[in-house]
Design a protein around this motif. Structure first.
Motif, PDB file in Angstrom:
ATOM      1  N   ILE A  12       0.757  -1.236   0.424  1.00  0.00           N
ATOM      2  CA  ILE A  12       0.049   0.282   0.198  1.00  0.00           C
ATOM      3  C   ILE A  12       0.229   1.130  -0.094  1.00  0.00           C
ATOM      4  CG2 ILE A  12      -1.784   1.084   1.532  1.00  0.00           C
ATOM      5  CD1 ILE A  12      -2.946  -1.061   0.301  1.00  0.00           C
ATOM      6  N   LEU A  13       1.647   1.533   0.818  1.00  0.00           N
ATOM      7  CA  LEU A  13       2.962   2.339   1.064  1.00  0.00           C
ATOM      8  C   LEU A  13       3.782   2.452  -0.427  1.00  0.00           C
ATOM      9  CD1 LEU A  13       4.216   2.341   4.086  1.00  0.00           C
ATOM     10  CD2 LEU A  13       2.669   3.873   3.874  1.00  0.00           C
ATOM     11  N   GLU A  28     -10.028   3.810  -5.487  1.00  0.00           N
ATOM     12  CA  GLU A  28      -8.125   3.685  -6.851  1.00  0.00           C
ATOM     13  C   GLU A  28      -7.889   3.086  -5.626  1.00  0.00           C
ATOM     14  OE1 GLU A  28      -8.902   7.901  -8.931  1.00  0.00           O
ATOM     15  OE2 GLU A  28      -7.655   7.811  -6.779  1.00  0.00           O
ATOM     16  N   LEU A  29      -6.851   2.560  -4.440  1.00  0.00           N
ATOM     17  CA  LEU A  29      -6.021   2.125  -3.844  1.00  0.00           C
ATOM     18  C   LEU A  29      -7.107   0.606  -3.727  1.00  0.00           C
ATOM     19  CD1 LEU A  29      -3.660   2.782  -2.822  1.00  0.00           C
ATOM     20  CD2 LEU A  29      -4.709   3.238  -0.493  1.00  0.00           C
ATOM     21  N   VAL A  30      -7.704   0.282  -4.010  1.00  0.00           N
ATOM     22  CA  VAL A  30      -8.422  -0.754  -3.609  1.00  0.00           C
ATOM     23  C   VAL A  30      -8.409  -1.286  -4.905  1.00  0.00           C
ATOM     24  CG1 VAL A  30     -10.915  -2.215  -3.712  1.00  0.00           C
ATOM     25  CG2 VAL A  30     -10.392  -0.606  -1.767  1.00  0.00           C
ATOM     26  N   SER A  33      -4.621  -1.848  -5.373  1.00  0.00           N
ATOM     27  CA  SER A  33      -3.486  -3.105  -4.859  1.00  0.00           C
ATOM     28  C   SER A  33      -4.338  -4.706  -4.968  1.00  0.00           C
ATOM     29  CB  SER A  33      -3.869  -2.841  -3.116  1.00  0.00           C
ATOM     30  OG  SER A  33      -5.113  -2.813  -2.722  1.00  0.00           O
ATOM     31  N   GLY A  34      -5.650  -4.733  -5.046  1.00  0.00           N
ATOM     32  CA  GLY A  34      -6.175  -6.204  -5.805  1.00  0.00           C
ATOM     33  C   GLY A  34      -6.902  -6.222  -3.916  1.00  0.00           C
ATOM     34  N   TYR A  35      -6.507  -5.966  -3.236  1.00  0.00           N
ATOM     35  CA  TYR A  35      -7.382  -5.824  -1.986  1.00  0.00           C
ATOM     36  C   TYR A  35      -8.765  -5.849  -1.828  1.00  0.00           C
ATOM     37  CZ  TYR A  35      -2.126  -6.601  -0.959  1.00  0.00           C
ATOM     38  OH  TYR A  35      -1.095  -6.949  -0.543  1.00  0.00           O
ATOM     39  N   SER A  36      -9.209  -6.307  -0.775  1.00  0.00           N
ATOM     40  CA  SER A  36     -10.702  -6.388  -1.150  1.00  0.00           C
ATOM     41  C   SER A  36     -10.587  -4.773  -0.048  1.00  0.00           C
ATOM     42  CB  SER A  36     -10.655  -7.199   0.530  1.00  0.00           C
ATOM     43  OG  SER A  36     -10.912  -6.432   1.729  1.00  0.00           O
ATOM     44  N   LYS A  37     -12.309  -4.197  -0.466  1.00  0.00           N
ATOM     45  CA  LYS A  37     -12.369  -2.544  -0.039  1.00  0.00           C
ATOM     46  C   LYS A  37     -11.779  -2.939   1.972  1.00  0.00           C
ATOM     47  CE  LYS A  37     -15.937   0.525   0.552  1.00  0.00           C
ATOM     48  NZ  LYS A  37     -17.116   1.292  -0.238  1.00  0.00           N
ATOM     49  N   SER A  38     -12.658  -3.632   2.295  1.00  0.00           N
ATOM     50  CA  SER A  38     -12.793  -3.815   4.347  1.00  0.00           C
ATOM     51  C   SER A  38     -11.081  -4.247   4.627  1.00  0.00           C
ATOM     52  CB  SER A  38     -13.464  -4.746   4.602  1.00  0.00           C
ATOM     53  OG  SER A  38     -12.818  -6.401   4.040  1.00  0.00           O
ATOM     54  N   TRP A  39     -10.207  -4.857   3.706  1.00  0.00           N
ATOM     55  CA  TRP A  39      -8.138  -4.407   4.031  1.00  0.00           C
ATOM     56  C   TRP A  39      -8.063  -3.722   4.677  1.00  0.00           C
ATOM     57  CZ3 TRP A  39      -6.419  -7.468   7.184  1.00  0.00           C
ATOM     58  CH2 TRP A  39      -5.494  -7.675   6.781  1.00  0.00           C
ATOM     59  N   VAL A  40      -8.315  -2.833   3.438  1.00  0.00           N
ATOM     60  CA  VAL A  40      -7.320  -1.509   2.627  1.00  0.00           C
ATOM     61  C   VAL A  40      -7.763  -1.051   4.198  1.00  0.00           C
ATOM     62  CG1 VAL A  40      -7.897  -0.085   0.735  1.00  0.00           C
ATOM     63  CG2 VAL A  40      -7.306  -2.090  -0.019  1.00  0.00           C
ATOM     64  N   SER A  41      -9.431  -0.608   3.855  1.00  0.00           N
ATOM     65  CA  SER A  41      -9.858  -0.071   4.772  1.00  0.00           C
ATOM     66  C   SER A  41      -8.932  -0.317   6.044  1.00  0.00           C
ATOM     67  CB  SER A  41     -11.130  -0.164   5.150  1.00  0.00           C
ATOM     68  OG  SER A  41     -11.875   0.623   6.217  1.00  0.00           O
TER      69      SER A  41
END
Length: 87
Positions: A12-13, A28-30, A33-41
């Motif tokens: 993420i960084l 956009e970060l989701v 990164s390919g990660y789920s919205k909850s994981w990015v959150s």
């Protein structure tokens, strides 16, 4: 930092570093990164709590996630001074 693995946090960084001062919305970060919205959150919460990222106003009602190093440090000083004077 807690439950977030170093690998996920670093990815993420790195994505945010590539975006520079413009940052990204959480959506956009989701996508990037390919990660789920909850994981990015969850990752962003930990990064924000540690002072590495900040959410800043974007166009409309959106917020942009930006690395803290790109923020104007005088903004933080101004807020602290105002709080000290109000005490």
């Amino acid at each position: 930092m807690g439950a977030v693995s170093a690998e996920v946090r670093d990815r993420i960084l790195r994505i945010l570093e590539q975006c520079g001062r413009a940052g990204l919305s959480q959506g956009e970060l989701v996508e990037a990164s390919g990660y789920s919205k909850s994981w990015v959150s969850e990752v962003l919460k930990e990064l924000e709590d540690s002072g590495l990222v900040a959410r800043v106003p974007g166009p409309g009602r959106t917020k942009r996630v930006v690395l803290s190093k790109y923020l104007d440090p005088s903004v933080g000083r101004t807020i602290r001074i105002a709080l000290v004077r109000a005490s």
